[in-house]
Design a protein around this motif. Sequence first.
Motif, short mmCIF file in Angstrom:
data_model
loop_
_atom_site.label_atom_id
_atom_site.label_comp_id
_atom_site.label_asym_id
_atom_site.label_seq_id
_atom_site.Cartn_x
_atom_site.Cartn_y
_atom_site.Cartn_z
N ARG A 1 8.76 -16.18 2.66
CA ARG A 1 8.76 -15.09 1.72
C ARG A 1 7.81 -14.00 2.45
N ALA A 2 8.08 -12.90 1.70
CA ALA A 2 7.13 -11.82 2.23
C ALA A 2 5.63 -11.83 1.95
N THR A 3 4.93 -11.38 3.02
CA THR A 3 3.40 -11.69 2.99
C THR A 3 2.76 -11.76 1.39
N THR A 4 2.16 -12.63 1.25
CA THR A 4 1.54 -12.56 -0.16
C THR A 4 0.02 -13.33 -0.10
N ILE A 5 -0.94 -12.66 -1.02
CA ILE A 5 -1.95 -13.38 -1.06
C ILE A 5 -1.99 -14.31 -2.19
N TYR A 6 -2.29 -15.52 -1.83
CA TYR A 6 -2.30 -16.62 -2.76
C TYR A 6 -3.73 -16.97 -3.41
N LEU B 1 -9.46 -7.00 -3.57
CA LEU B 1 -8.07 -7.39 -2.74
C LEU B 1 -7.08 -6.81 -3.00
N LYS B 2 -6.80 -6.42 -4.38
CA LYS B 2 -5.58 -5.73 -4.61
C LYS B 2 -5.71 -4.20 -4.22
N ALA B 3 -7.08 -3.72 -4.00
CA ALA B 3 -7.01 -2.53 -3.57
C ALA B 3 -6.84 -2.26 -2.08
N THR B 4 -6.97 -3.24 -1.32
CA THR B 4 -6.24 -3.34 -0.17
C THR B 4 -5.34 -2.72 0.26
N GLY B 5 -4.15 -3.14 -0.63
CA GLY B 5 -2.87 -2.88 -0.53
C GLY B 5 -2.22 -3.68 0.47
N ILE B 6 -2.75 -4.87 0.78
CA ILE B 6 -2.15 -5.53 2.15
C ILE B 6 -1.03 -6.08 1.58
N ALA B 7 -1.13 -6.73 0.21
CA ALA B 7 -0.14 -7.84 -0.29
C ALA B 7 -0.26 -8.16 -1.69
#
Lengths: 479, 491
Positions: free
Chosen positions: B277-282, B470-476
């Motif tokens: 799956r595409a990179t995701t923050i769990y 974490l959301k604001a980093t826009g990483i995943a």
Amino acid sequence: MSTSVRNITRIAILALACCAAVQRPPSGGSSAGSDTIRIPFESYTLPNGLTVILSADHTTPTVAVNVWYHVGSKNEMPGRTGFAHLFEHIMFTGSGHVPYGLHDKLTEGVGGGNNGTTSNDRTTYFETVPSNYLESALWLESDRMGFLLDKLDIAKLNAQRDIVKNERRQSYENQPYGLVSEILSHATYPASHPYSWSVIGSMADLSAASEEDVKNFFRLYYAPNNAFLAVVGDFDPAQARAWVAKYFGDISRGKPVTRPSAPPVTLASGQRLVYEDRVQVPRLYIEWPTVGVKNDDQYALDVLGSILTGPRTARLTKALVYDQQAAASVSAYQSSNEDVGEFFLMVIPRPNHSLTDLEASADAIIEKLKKEGPTEDEIRRAAAGDELAFLRGLESNLGKAMTLCDGAGFHGDPGYFRTEYQKSQAVTAADVKRVANKYLTDGRVVLSVVPLGKLDQASKPSESKKVTIEKMPSPEVKR
Amino acid sequence: MKRKSPNLKFVGVFLCALALLAFASFPLLSQQALDRTKIPPAGKAPVLRVPTWTRTTLANGAELMVSEKHDLPLVSFSLTILGGSYQFEPASRRGLAGITAAMMSEGTKTRDGDALSSAMQLLGTTVGVAIGTESGTMSFVSTSSKFAATLDILADMLLNPTFPGDALERLRAQRLVALTQAKAQPASIAERVFPRVLYGSAHPFGQNVTEESYKAITRDDVVAFHKTYFQPGRALIMVSGDVNPAAVKATIEKALANWSAGGSKPAFSYPELPERRATTIYLVDKPGAAQSTFAIGNPGPPRNTPDYYAIQVMNTMLGGLFQSRLNANIREEKGYSYGVSSSFAFGKGPGPFRAGGDVQSAKTDAALIEFMKELRGIEGSRPVSDEELTTAKDALIQRLPSTFASVSAINGAIATLWTQGLPDTYYQEYGRAVGAVTKDDVVRVAKKYIDLDHLNIVIVGDRASIEGPLKATGIAPIVVLDIEGNPTTSR
């Protein structure tokens, strides 16, 4: 012993350091006689006061260097708790001639390792390296003993301060039951007593530590006359003596160090405390103040611990975990520091068994032991593992280096492990009965750790006083 | 008096020599000739001494290897079974292997649990039984004089266990309490959620022990597991220390005379990995947590990958040492953590690559940015320096002697060759194989085995304070999971 280390991922190496060690006699016999309890070593003192201990063992082509400073959290001033350990971290930030990072490169980077640990009583720094890197290891240690302040870097101090705060978060605050030892220390020792605060210290005190504090602490405690150097492993003793003289010989002697007064305490009355933690299972802790390594009662207290818990035949384990099936686990042990010690008991209940009941059950078992004393068979079983533990300790150069330095630092004799072994083996049933009656009294701290909002799960909840990090307990003490 | 020594760093060789000459005639000052800026050179490298061992087969088919070491009267014994819970445990009985191992100390036909314990205490040692995911062992270390007596106890536990039903109930209850306690511990939560996310619930790597699986285990399951699992046809007996190979073989044949032939080495066949799956923050919520526990990674290659040495060198640079890129940056430079690291869990199956550590809650977003920066870095955006490559190789090669420092370490080092199917000459060839790794290899294996487009970023921490940053980093994108690794429905 409460200990903090530079790097937790490498703490496994320390487990080895807890065992003392012996040397097999030429005959090859292995009967548990005092003749087998031997580490060959030589010891001498440099003109600047540095005690040097050398012990060659060519089994493995590695060598351990251990520098043991007689300073720990008990030397701290109130308002600067945690400083001895923070200072330990600063010792890894580079020194006069050793740029930051080189220490790791010349140890871990060549297939070895390094770390430092701080306890209430001493701070110790060590390297394990392939034997051809002994000279550079001695150079590294001598440079921070002699020239740390030449390159003291405030940015590095601040980074280490943040790291230590994260160590506190990781190992204490974010760890279920992680604040127990801190609460018990505060409850057992009066606020002015040097063992009342934890080695890791408080967040506020860590923030307050200044550059000036670092300088003063270094000048007073990190002088050769307050240090012990052990070299153990695959090396040529004549060469090692020459290198030690070359790198440590010109470091100046410091002022004499005054040791803090830290007498053992007796609690006038029992304290009953409850602490709410982010846990799902409550736990019961009991701490009795006892004695430290200079009092021979510690040996009988050690044996008492292994008669009460550990193997399934141990009294509390058998009663609470096996026969009554009221506890998931139980452990009891003596912890000996330089000046004081404590005897601990911890009980983890099974569901539907209250801490109140478990405390009463544990007390009944202990009272029976106090009345009748242990059996000869219990004493024999408790002592039977000592020889193997000593022998296995011999397999670690670092373990031997720690043993030799502890003996030299605490008892003025690097070979004190031999005395310890003999005293452990000599403990009788009468000794155990006597110390159980002398120390396991009502003058104790009973601490219940309960899930948030579940104060009623404490042992005797109505008699238990609530404690928080902000509001630590303190004892009434009689001397 | 001499705390500050003259810094000779920028003085030429000629001046140094002059200084030496000048001070030579003044004994009091002669110490100043010591140039502390010069790193003492390493001496001649010690010769690598790899232990030797004998190999033979017992009458029942179990293999026996013996490595002699006589400097101390110590013996290390291990009986290793190839295969573990992943090969022998039904998915609905996770925890059965561990319970069976514990049950083997609960009594034999002639000794109850207390009698077994007392006998071992008097010998000064303990027989340990541990069954892992791909192998299991019964083992002990004893003094040489107590070896035969301890081996007799081990044989009794192996061949004559009674598996009392009440002991099963006690062990089950104890383990349920331990499981409940683990769910309060951030690192334990990450330990359970990370493999679940990487491998899914259909793959053994992703199947955790649960209350349900513990409660499902019956005494019949334990009896059957023991019978199936402990077979000499898949066993290695390894003895190191103060023994004679011929004599010890006779002792072992006698002690294990009733262990009859049977069993074979298991196939290590694992199901297909779930689709990437595409990179995701769990994100797993741990309200009020002072730190966030990170576990970032993906399934990795098995131990027998030809890229093993290159991966070891690459990972040593990335997160295997104190001064590796991750720890040097996130701990030492930024101070966000008490320590971060990375590793590959090598085995028969696709063990995970994992980078992580515990990070101060307020620095969760900043730390994630740095983790991602270092992962991109090792894949080429930050070139590998000569010094990094040399240090990583030296660290790996020169730590080999300490692998053989104790009888139990020797035992483990040799048994590993057997479990992983490595050649007897493995340790002799190790230095050459590591030495051959190039900078290009490092970047190549980083790209191949750390999949930045399909990374699983598990973070256990205080959702209320860390989710926004974490959301604001826009990483995943962020998916919130419960502590078992199942998606939550809230928000």
